[in-house]
Design a protein around this motif. Structure first.
Motif, PDB file in Angstrom:
ATOM      1  N   TRP A 117      29.469  51.550   2.398  1.00  0.00           N
ATOM      2  CA  TRP A 117      28.918  52.444   1.368  1.00  0.00           C
ATOM      3  C   TRP A 117      27.601  51.888   0.828  1.00  0.00           C
ATOM      4  O   TRP A 117      26.610  52.610   0.681  1.00  0.00           O
ATOM      5  CB  TRP A 117      29.927  52.601   0.214  1.00  0.00           C
ATOM      6  CG  TRP A 117      29.341  53.282  -0.989  1.00  0.00           C
ATOM      7  CD1 TRP A 117      29.164  54.626  -1.167  1.00  0.00           C
ATOM      8  CD2 TRP A 117      28.824  52.645  -2.172  1.00  0.00           C
ATOM      9  NE1 TRP A 117      28.570  54.871  -2.396  1.00  0.00           N
ATOM     10  CE2 TRP A 117      28.346  53.667  -3.038  1.00  0.00           C
ATOM     11  CE3 TRP A 117      28.719  51.323  -2.586  1.00  0.00           C
ATOM     12  CZ2 TRP A 117      27.775  53.400  -4.273  1.00  0.00           C
ATOM     13  CZ3 TRP A 117      28.152  51.046  -3.818  1.00  0.00           C
ATOM     14  CH2 TRP A 117      27.687  52.081  -4.651  1.00  0.00           C
ATOM     15  N   ASN A 118      27.580  50.591   0.551  1.00  0.00           N
ATOM     16  CA  ASN A 118      26.384  49.965   0.005  1.00  0.00           C
ATOM     17  C   ASN A 118      25.201  50.092   0.963  1.00  0.00           C
ATOM     18  O   ASN A 118      24.069  50.333   0.541  1.00  0.00           O
ATOM     19  CB  ASN A 118      26.670  48.489  -0.306  1.00  0.00           C
ATOM     20  CG  ASN A 118      25.496  47.830  -0.995  1.00  0.00           C
ATOM     21  OD1 ASN A 118      25.183  48.130  -2.124  1.00  0.00           O
ATOM     22  ND2 ASN A 118      24.813  46.953  -0.274  1.00  0.00           N
ATOM     23  N   MET A 119      25.460  49.946   2.261  1.00  0.00           N
ATOM     24  CA  MET A 119      24.401  50.083   3.267  1.00  0.00           C
ATOM     25  C   MET A 119      23.833  51.502   3.245  1.00  0.00           C
ATOM     26  O   MET A 119      22.620  51.705   3.308  1.00  0.00           O
ATOM     27  CB  MET A 119      24.947  49.740   4.656  1.00  0.00           C
ATOM     28  CG  MET A 119      23.917  49.880   5.763  1.00  0.00           C
ATOM     29  SD  MET A 119      24.602  49.496   7.399  1.00  0.00           S
ATOM     30  CE  MET A 119      25.604  50.956   7.709  1.00  0.00           C
TER      31      MET A 119
ATOM     32  N   PHE B  17      21.697  51.923   0.205  1.00  0.00           N
ATOM     33  CA  PHE B  17      20.441  51.189   0.388  1.00  0.00           C
ATOM     34  C   PHE B  17      19.465  51.985   1.259  1.00  0.00           C
ATOM     35  O   PHE B  17      18.258  51.973   1.029  1.00  0.00           O
ATOM     36  CB  PHE B  17      20.746  49.830   1.022  1.00  0.00           C
ATOM     37  CG  PHE B  17      19.537  48.959   1.236  1.00  0.00           C
ATOM     38  CD1 PHE B  17      18.938  48.296   0.172  1.00  0.00           C
ATOM     39  CD2 PHE B  17      19.004  48.787   2.504  1.00  0.00           C
ATOM     40  CE1 PHE B  17      17.822  47.483   0.374  1.00  0.00           C
ATOM     41  CE2 PHE B  17      17.898  47.984   2.715  1.00  0.00           C
ATOM     42  CZ  PHE B  17      17.301  47.331   1.639  1.00  0.00           C
ATOM     43  N   ARG B  18      20.019  52.699   2.249  1.00  0.00           N
ATOM     44  CA  ARG B  18      19.176  53.493   3.164  1.00  0.00           C
ATOM     45  C   ARG B  18      18.831  54.873   2.599  1.00  0.00           C
ATOM     46  O   ARG B  18      18.165  55.658   3.268  1.00  0.00           O
ATOM     47  CB  ARG B  18      19.888  53.663   4.505  1.00  0.00           C
ATOM     48  CG  ARG B  18      19.977  52.372   5.296  1.00  0.00           C
ATOM     49  CD  ARG B  18      20.733  52.588   6.591  1.00  0.00           C
ATOM     50  NE  ARG B  18      20.758  51.388   7.409  1.00  0.00           N
ATOM     51  CZ  ARG B  18      21.451  51.268   8.537  1.00  0.00           C
ATOM     52  NH1 ARG B  18      22.188  52.287   8.964  1.00  0.00           N
ATOM     53  NH2 ARG B  18      21.425  50.159   9.228  1.00  0.00           N
TER      54      ARG B  18
ATOM     55  N   ALA C 210      29.666  62.447  10.718  1.00  0.00           N
ATOM     56  CA  ALA C 210      30.922  62.136  10.013  1.00  0.00           C
ATOM     57  C   ALA C 210      31.149  60.633   9.933  1.00  0.00           C
ATOM     58  O   ALA C 210      31.577  60.119   8.901  1.00  0.00           O
ATOM     59  CB  ALA C 210      32.092  62.817  10.708  1.00  0.00           C
ATOM     60  N   ARG C 211      30.850  59.913  11.009  1.00  0.00           N
ATOM     61  CA  ARG C 211      31.173  58.484  10.996  1.00  0.00           C
ATOM     62  C   ARG C 211      30.318  57.694  10.018  1.00  0.00           C
ATOM     63  O   ARG C 211      30.689  56.606   9.610  1.00  0.00           O
ATOM     64  CB  ARG C 211      31.118  57.895  12.405  1.00  0.00           C
ATOM     65  CG  ARG C 211      29.780  57.912  13.086  1.00  0.00           C
ATOM     66  CD  ARG C 211      29.955  57.407  14.521  1.00  0.00           C
ATOM     67  NE  ARG C 211      28.695  57.463  15.237  1.00  0.00           N
ATOM     68  CZ  ARG C 211      28.587  57.799  16.509  1.00  0.00           C
ATOM     69  NH1 ARG C 211      29.649  58.132  17.198  1.00  0.00           N
ATOM     70  NH2 ARG C 211      27.425  57.804  17.114  1.00  0.00           N
ATOM     71  N   ARG C 212      29.182  58.250   9.626  1.00  0.00           N
ATOM     72  CA  ARG C 212      28.355  57.587   8.617  1.00  0.00           C
ATOM     73  C   ARG C 212      29.089  57.444   7.284  1.00  0.00           C
ATOM     74  O   ARG C 212      28.822  56.532   6.521  1.00  0.00           O
ATOM     75  CB  ARG C 212      27.095  58.427   8.350  1.00  0.00           C
ATOM     76  CG  ARG C 212      26.012  58.264   9.368  1.00  0.00           C
ATOM     77  CD  ARG C 212      24.794  58.985   8.836  1.00  0.00           C
ATOM     78  NE  ARG C 212      23.711  58.979   9.798  1.00  0.00           N
ATOM     79  CZ  ARG C 212      22.552  59.585   9.597  1.00  0.00           C
ATOM     80  NH1 ARG C 212      22.357  60.241   8.465  1.00  0.00           N
ATOM     81  NH2 ARG C 212      21.600  59.543  10.485  1.00  0.00           N
ATOM     82  N   PHE C 213      29.962  58.414   7.008  1.00  0.00           N
ATOM     83  CA  PHE C 213      30.639  58.446   5.715  1.00  0.00           C
ATOM     84  C   PHE C 213      32.114  58.077   5.820  1.00  0.00           C
ATOM     85  O   PHE C 213      32.874  58.271   4.882  1.00  0.00           O
ATOM     86  CB  PHE C 213      30.485  59.836   5.087  1.00  0.00           C
ATOM     87  CG  PHE C 213      29.048  60.254   4.924  1.00  0.00           C
ATOM     88  CD1 PHE C 213      28.230  59.609   4.006  1.00  0.00           C
ATOM     89  CD2 PHE C 213      28.498  61.256   5.710  1.00  0.00           C
ATOM     90  CE1 PHE C 213      26.893  59.974   3.855  1.00  0.00           C
ATOM     91  CE2 PHE C 213      27.165  61.626   5.564  1.00  0.00           C
ATOM     92  CZ  PHE C 213      26.364  60.983   4.639  1.00  0.00           C
TER      93      PHE C 213
ATOM     94  N   VAL D 260      21.966  43.478   3.142  1.00  0.00           N
ATOM     95  CA  VAL D 260      21.229  44.306   2.190  1.00  0.00           C
ATOM     96  C   VAL D 260      21.734  43.976   0.784  1.00  0.00           C
ATOM     97  O   VAL D 260      22.904  43.653   0.601  1.00  0.00           O
ATOM     98  CB  VAL D 260      21.374  45.821   2.490  1.00  0.00           C
ATOM     99  CG1 VAL D 260      20.817  46.166   3.859  1.00  0.00           C
ATOM    100  CG2 VAL D 260      22.810  46.291   2.375  1.00  0.00           C
ATOM    101  N   PRO D 261      20.842  44.041  -0.209  1.00  0.00           N
ATOM    102  CA  PRO D 261      21.279  43.709  -1.568  1.00  0.00           C
ATOM    103  C   PRO D 261      22.336  44.690  -2.067  1.00  0.00           C
ATOM    104  O   PRO D 261      22.275  45.875  -1.749  1.00  0.00           O
ATOM    105  CB  PRO D 261      19.988  43.816  -2.394  1.00  0.00           C
ATOM    106  CG  PRO D 261      19.045  44.618  -1.567  1.00  0.00           C
ATOM    107  CD  PRO D 261      19.423  44.404  -0.146  1.00  0.00           C
ATOM    108  N   TYR D 262      23.284  44.189  -2.806  1.00  0.00           N
ATOM    109  CA  TYR D 262      24.346  45.046  -3.344  1.00  0.00           C
ATOM    110  C   TYR D 262      23.883  45.722  -4.630  1.00  0.00           C
ATOM    111  O   TYR D 262      23.339  45.072  -5.521  1.00  0.00           O
ATOM    112  CB  TYR D 262      25.625  44.234  -3.588  1.00  0.00           C
ATOM    113  CG  TYR D 262      26.535  44.214  -2.388  1.00  0.00           C
ATOM    114  CD1 TYR D 262      27.724  44.943  -2.368  1.00  0.00           C
ATOM    115  CD2 TYR D 262      26.197  43.493  -1.247  1.00  0.00           C
ATOM    116  CE1 TYR D 262      28.557  44.947  -1.250  1.00  0.00           C
ATOM    117  CE2 TYR D 262      27.016  43.489  -0.123  1.00  0.00           C
ATOM    118  CZ  TYR D 262      28.196  44.218  -0.139  1.00  0.00           C
ATOM    119  OH  TYR D 262      29.002  44.231   0.975  1.00  0.00           O
TER     120      TYR D 262
END
Length: 250
Positions: A116-118, A121-122, A148-151, A214-216
């Motif tokens: 989710w964080n990634m 960030f994007r 779908a797989r992104r989420f 990636v920063p949280y």
């Protein structure tokens, strides 16, 4: 001495998942090995590309990413979505039933939050984590598979059924499943066992390097953590049983 080179006819191994489980770091170490070529891009996304599999499959579209190899070298790919994307296991088996598969698994609660964080960030995720988790089934149902797989923050963390799918096509001795936490804490020993599985000597020097960090945006809160753990508890128990692991640290 000049060594004769051969064209890649079949990949020798695939690092097939799971996403956000250290695959980028492992790809880095695999690519550093003098006897391994990982091709000209990190994720080939060949076996999860449905358009490639609508008719006779042209494997040259995969092999063109690899230079000719010396006899002792092996070729691999790192595409973390292969373990999750349902048709991929059978397609890989049809391509090369003798291929070796590497799988890294991370605590599914931590993996979901990192995923989710990634996406946040994007700039691809408008929802806060808990809302995204609650909406996941609806979003997946309404989107094409690649979207779908992104989420699929939760769905990608149900490892037992993904492993079952792999084991349906490949004997256990062709699949090495590694715990992300061990890869992180005991990097040298874990890497040595991975190279040994691939039939290679270990790397002489291993420089630890965090990759794809990636920063949280924020930390996971207690309510979210408990909710997710309850979702995954049974699956974690299934993974322990399948692999003979102790996942008490998950």
């Amino acid at each position: 001495m000049f060594q004769k080179r051969r064209k890649v006819e079949r990949l020798d191994f695939i690092l097939a998942g799971a996403q956000k489980s250290g695959t980028t770091a492992l790809h880095y170490f695999l690519a550093k090995h003098p006897d391994i070529t990982m091709g000209d891009q990190q994720e080939m996304h060949f076996f999860d590309n449905d358009t490639v599999f609508t008719g006779p499959v042209d494997y040259e579209q995969l092999h063109k990413h690899y230079p000719p190899l010396v006899r002792s070298s092996i070729a691999g790919d790192c595409t973390p979505s292969y373990i999750y994307y349902e048709p991929a296991a059978e397609r890989i088996w049809q391509y090369n039933p003798k291929i070796k598969l590497l799988v890294l698994l991370r605590n599914p609660v931590e993996r979901a939050f990192a995923h989710w964080n990634m996406q946040r960030f994007r700039g691809r995720e408008p929802l806060d984590f808990f809302d995204a988790v609650r909406e996941e089934k609806t979003r997946i149902a309404g989107a094409p598979p690649t979207e779908a797989r992104r989420f699929a923050y939760i769905d990608r963390g149900f490892y037992a059924r993904q492993l079952e799918r792999l084991f349906k096509f490949f004997p256990r001795e062709q699949v090495k499943v590694v715990k992300f936490e061990e890869f992180k804490d005991k990097q040298r020993e874990t890497l040595a066992s991975i190279f040994s599985f691939l039939g290679l000597e270990p790397l002489r020097s291993v420089r630890s390097k965090d990759r794809n960090i990636v920063p949280y945006e924020r930390a996971m809160n207690w309510e979210e953590r408990v909710f997710l753990y309850n979702l995954f508890a049974q699956d974690i128990a299934n993974v322990e049983r399948m692999l003979g692991w102790d996942c008490s640290d998950w």
